[in-house]
Design a protein around this motif. Sequence first.
Motif, PDB file in Angstrom:
ATOM      1  N   ALA A   1       0.854  -1.176  -0.054  1.00  0.00           N
ATOM      2  CA  ALA A   1       0.052  -0.003   0.016  1.00  0.00           C
ATOM      3  C   ALA A   1       0.785   1.264   0.004  1.00  0.00           C
ATOM      4  O   ALA A   1       0.729   2.248  -0.827  1.00  0.00           O
ATOM      5  CB  ALA A   1      -0.899   0.128   1.365  1.00  0.00           C
ATOM      6  N   ALA A   2       1.945   1.296   0.877  1.00  0.00           N
ATOM      7  CA  ALA A   2       2.740   2.367   0.925  1.00  0.00           C
ATOM      8  C   ALA A   2       3.329   2.584  -0.112  1.00  0.00           C
ATOM      9  O   ALA A   2       3.605   3.707  -0.823  1.00  0.00           O
ATOM     10  CB  ALA A   2       3.620   2.338   2.196  1.00  0.00           C
ATOM     11  N   LEU A   3       3.936   1.619  -0.886  1.00  0.00           N
ATOM     12  CA  LEU A   3       4.855   1.655  -2.122  1.00  0.00           C
ATOM     13  C   LEU A   3       3.976   2.110  -3.208  1.00  0.00           C
ATOM     14  O   LEU A   3       4.105   2.805  -4.065  1.00  0.00           O
ATOM     15  CB  LEU A   3       5.639   0.409  -2.391  1.00  0.00           C
ATOM     16  N   GLY A   4       2.791   1.595  -3.189  1.00  0.00           N
ATOM     17  CA  GLY A   4       1.747   1.762  -4.310  1.00  0.00           C
ATOM     18  C   GLY A   4       1.636   3.143  -4.363  1.00  0.00           C
ATOM     19  O   GLY A   4       0.875   3.659  -5.317  1.00  0.00           O
ATOM     20  N   LEU A   5       1.501   3.909  -3.283  1.00  0.00           N
ATOM     21  CA  LEU A   5       1.126   5.380  -3.157  1.00  0.00           C
ATOM     22  C   LEU A   5       2.469   6.281  -3.371  1.00  0.00           C
ATOM     23  O   LEU A   5       2.205   7.422  -3.356  1.00  0.00           O
ATOM     24  CB  LEU A   5       0.606   5.837  -1.614  1.00  0.00           C
ATOM     25  N   GLY A   6       3.493   5.589  -3.827  1.00  0.00           N
ATOM     26  CA  GLY A   6       4.474   6.373  -4.238  1.00  0.00           C
ATOM     27  C   GLY A   6       5.592   6.808  -3.015  1.00  0.00           C
ATOM     28  O   GLY A   6       6.117   7.936  -3.047  1.00  0.00           O
TER      29      GLY A   6
END
Lengths: 265, 458
Positions: free
Chosen positions: B343-348
């Motif tokens: 989730a965190a990586l996917g939000l950049g």
Amino acid sequence: MYDTAKTESALEQTETKISARNVQVYYGDTHAIKDVNVEIEDKTVTAFIGPSGCGKSTFLRCLNRMNDTIDICRVTGDILLDGEDIYDPKVDPVQLRAKVGMVFQKPNPFPKSIYDNIAYGPRIHGLARGKAELDEIVEKSLRRGAIWDEVKDRLDAPGTGLSGGQQQRLCIARAIATEPEVLLMDEPCSALDPIATAQVEELIDELRQSYSVVIVTHSMQQAARVSQKTAFFHLGNLVEYGETGQIFTNPEDPRTESYITGRIG
Amino acid sequence: MTALPFLLLILATLAGYLLNRMAAGSIRANGARLHSMISYHGMFAALLVLVPVLTIILLWLAFEGPIIDRVVMSGLPDGLLDGQGDGALQLVLAEIKSISRGQIFGTPEDWKIAAADSYSALRTQSDWWMVAVVAGVSLAIIGFARSRVTAEFRARQGVERIVSGLMIFCSTVAVFTTIGIIVSLSYETVRFLDRVPLSEFLFGTNWEPQIPLREDQIAAEGAFGWLPVILGTMVITVVALFVAIPVGLLSAIYLNEFAPRKLRAVIKPVLEILAGVPTVVYGFFAVLVVAPAIRDLGQSIGIDVAPNTALAAGGVMGIMLVPFISSFADDALSAVPSSLRDAALGLGSTRAEMMTTVLFPAAIPGIVGGVLLAVSRAIGETMIVVMAAGLIAKMTINPLDSVTTVTVQIVTLLIGDTSFDNPKTLAAFALGMMLFLVTLMINVFALRIVRKYREAYD
């Protein structure tokens, strides 16, 4: 297949958002995606369907370079977003992921308040100047995520305390908050009940106004309901790509027909 | 002689097992459907014998000695021991016991020899009685267990009930041990406080406990203020944590999130070796390497440094604590669901942003657990401090000075001459009690904080 996609987009006269050319993906020695070419259009819902393990999620994760986080994964070929190669060394994957948002299979809200969940992206990217502006972004994102009315009185409550369908809409709102141009959804409804699924599908249809949405799904009915374009993957190959109606009523490839009629998969 | 009851116990357990197993087997052979498998029937009988008979043997062995002692002492001729103190009675009893073992010094009085004879007679009798009781009870239980074997008998659940009883017992052992430790500590502490006023102990700033045990000894005047000692413990603990927490946490974060797999495969085992180094060896290291280095460094920039310093002991102790903190933190970080990473990586977010904003807050309870363990270890650590920080209690918070800690003082009070009616020896228990209370308070406090600030994922 490449030709099909090309003629299709030429016919439609819509803008291409993402175009993939000769994409290969390897997990170690396994060749997971074989020579995929596809043009994904702007302001359109594109569905990836196919049996389990056919590579549709893997391909989806190439589009925002989430595969970079897996050590053994290797991607070759070109993936262009608005004509720019996203695997170019100049491109910062972190910036890219803010531009190409992602929603996952299982709702994964942070163990923080609803407000902080939505504000996460804007905060790390510095999208808001000041508290008032951040409040505005949070409200706007929650409204577009079609969950504002349910949570507006309890923005301080933990996001993990919501129901599964609400959590997934929260995650969609969280992805929207970073103002992406493309929204990738990896089986967003597989952990939801039919009512929550219907709400999320309705939301996807609304999101089409502003974004290019790519959705991986196991449910062919879902693909038929929400998408305008459908791509069928099988054993790492993109077998057929075209208008959703075309794919479901009059597929060109016998494998597509077998899958849709339930003979393989 | 004590081996015989245990042998009987093993035989009875085996017999019970085989008997019931065979009985159940013959029922099955006759065509009935058993509720439980035949091994459960055997196991049921075996446990039914083992648990009570073992309890009887252990209780017997525990109470046999004191009861026989009392019988022998009360059987002595009247008037002989009137007006003698507790110690003298103990001495007589010890003499009687050694005579009964055949170790005779000089020519003991006749009544002592008679008592010794009756003592050994009683012991033999008691042993035979124990064998008889064990055999009798075992037979009775085997008979009872055998009579329960029927096709419908739920031996499976019976075994489970007995085993869960055993588990309940085992889980309360720790609780009762803790209670026992507190009771014995409080008893000696109260005796200490009879001799030294509480206010002097709690608020005194002087610690000179080496007072004379006998009248002809030359020793200190005596002062029992614990403040300098606990202050020393705190200085060393703080120094140790200043080293251990940053190094431990950052290494855990690096290993968990950033390190290439190969590097991780090397560093993790090496860190675990660090946890296995005996503290005495750390003590050598502190005395021979770290302390001189600190002293030289201090001299070169013109600071006066004591040969034994809290900094040397605390610093080396910090290194010792690194593996505790890093392995707890590593486990806690690994336990955070990978969906939150995605989730965190996917939000950049970058990996570092993901770590500070998502993983770390979610892993806080586990990390605090590791830090707490490290604090307890630091407070309780003795050997490094004895070797590297000194023995003299000083009212100072200067880490370049020599200090002493609570545990070191307990050790020095209890080695050499001891006497349990002297405040010097009893002070060790009072210090132990205070140490116990301090660690307890730290634990309770930390757990409350964690509960308030944790970000629970599910």
